[in-house]
Write an enzyme that holds these catalytic residues in place. Sequence first.
Site, short mmCIF file in Angstrom:
data_model
loop_
_atom_site.label_atom_id
_atom_site.label_comp_id
_atom_site.label_asym_id
_atom_site.label_seq_id
_atom_site.Cartn_x
_atom_site.Cartn_y
_atom_site.Cartn_z
N LYS A 38 0.85 -1.21 0.00
CA LYS A 38 0.00 0.00 0.00
C LYS A 38 0.87 1.25 0.00
O LYS A 38 1.88 1.31 0.73
CB LYS A 38 -0.90 -0.03 1.24
CG LYS A 38 -1.88 1.14 1.34
CD LYS A 38 -2.71 1.03 2.61
CE LYS A 38 -3.76 2.12 2.71
NZ LYS A 38 -4.58 2.01 3.93
N SER A 84 -9.42 1.86 3.02
CA SER A 84 -8.53 2.62 2.16
C SER A 84 -7.49 1.76 1.43
O SER A 84 -6.88 2.23 0.46
CB SER A 84 -7.81 3.69 2.97
OG SER A 84 -7.03 3.10 4.00
N SER A 137 -9.87 -0.54 7.26
CA SER A 137 -9.29 -0.31 5.93
C SER A 137 -8.56 -1.51 5.33
O SER A 137 -8.14 -1.46 4.18
CB SER A 137 -8.33 0.88 5.97
OG SER A 137 -9.06 2.07 5.99
#
Lengths: 68, 465
Positions: free
Chosen positions: B82, B157, B181
């Site tokens: 990420k 996210s 997330s």
Amino acid sequence: MDIDTVRKVGREVLGLELTESDARELVAPLAGLQQLIDDIDKVRLHFTDEPFISPRLADAWLERWPEP
Amino acid sequence: MTVDESAATDLAAVADMLEGGTTTCTALVEQAIARIERVNSTLNAFVTVLADSAREEAATLDAELRRGQRRGPLHGVIIGVKDIIHVAGAPTRAGSRSVGTLIAQQDATCVAHLRSAGAIILGKLHSHELAGGMTSENELYGRARNPWNPDYIPGGSSGGSAIATAAGLVHGALGTDTGGSIRVPAAFCGVVGLKGTLGRVSRSGVLTRSWTMDHVGTFARRVCDAALLFQAIAGHDPVDPYASHRAAPNLVARLQGDVHGLRVGILTGSFFETSLDLQIGSAFDTAIGSLQALGMRTIPVRFDLAAAAHAAGTIITVAEADSTQEQVLRERPEQLGADLRVQLRAAEFISARQYLHALRIRAQVRVELEALFRDVDVLITPTTSALPTRSEGRTTPASLLLFARNTRPFSMAGLPAISLPAGMSKEGLPIGLQVVGRPFDELTMLRVANAYESATQWHTLTPPD
């Protein structure tokens, strides 16, 4: 809070100069935030309810204190 | 066998192929790059592909194998990271124009652990701006898409991590979870998403959204693989003052343990039931039946502070996020996307009393959950109460609250939690099951998840190509 109140609180309490457009887009989120605040305010706190941050944090800071 | 095909089995199969010489690390990297070139323009999971460094790493790892050296079960495994987690030599942009071009000087601790275990870092993955929303749409990268239907959001996210894993672009991925997330995009994309106990994994080298709520965790298609990756990144890190002193647990070797008689708490009450989508409710009921068929005892339990935990968790998160971005918000707000800018501006109206009230509620939530866990070994809920929505172009405050409804209460208590596939909607979108464990008891949680996975077929479904 309506637009005028958002601008007033922003200016007088938070030191934020918000345009009317800024304030307009905050009205709905602030209403949502107020619901959350109402939810937490329903919880009666005890004197012993200290802020829980991390079980490790306090120890770690003390351990890392520089030697004199 | 390609990365896509091998990811659909498990990482042990990858290890066998590498050891048996039927593939090489270099071949796996080339296949993954070719697949990214083919599908990423639609899915938008990868925002930076580190092709050159991945090829170099693969060559090194192949040479080690030829010498008979194998670093362990992650030797040659392809990983995406990420884009709020530092990878040395790569930009960390966090989906925000406010970050600029920050080239990481060194790996985050979690990335360094994976690298030394033999994993190949193939690139950086889409993140909702500054990890501050659940749609994985932002002005810097554009919109990430759900691999099951690109008209729908992938969740966030850590949307890129879930998409890349589901679409077979990687064997596994790293993500972060503040209120859901990891678990929410895992549920929406039909993969496994795992976060451990607060402090289990170092956050050194990871951009902060919320100091007291952020967790680093893993994605994979199988529970055993998410656990294998998690085991490699867990453990104490003297650089991170929030990191637990506990040693990394040995999870994988004990994953197959007996689950017969384990007590599974089913959370009941209006908070968990009133806004529940009917299809998700039906899938959840079926999952309860599967657990009972495996010999587990299901026990209805109440978590009376759930709504307050959700509210307090949200207040803590946005107040801390506002503090981390205070300078940007005051000095160059135009560099933030509209949804995040409004979220952070609203957070400026939270008073110190309200923030501290929310932090103090965490103490009560922990007490209630400790009492609850005297009667059960794990808790289960649907991961989300709502199905993924069609893309709207921005995160609304309402969607932020809705999608994290079932996940945030456990983040704020710091408990380990996992989401795994447990159904499909009639629209062909995945549904997730969340299993929550006691603090530092990831093992029992993973045993339940692994047993459920072994008894069902949901993990074998893959998105249309």
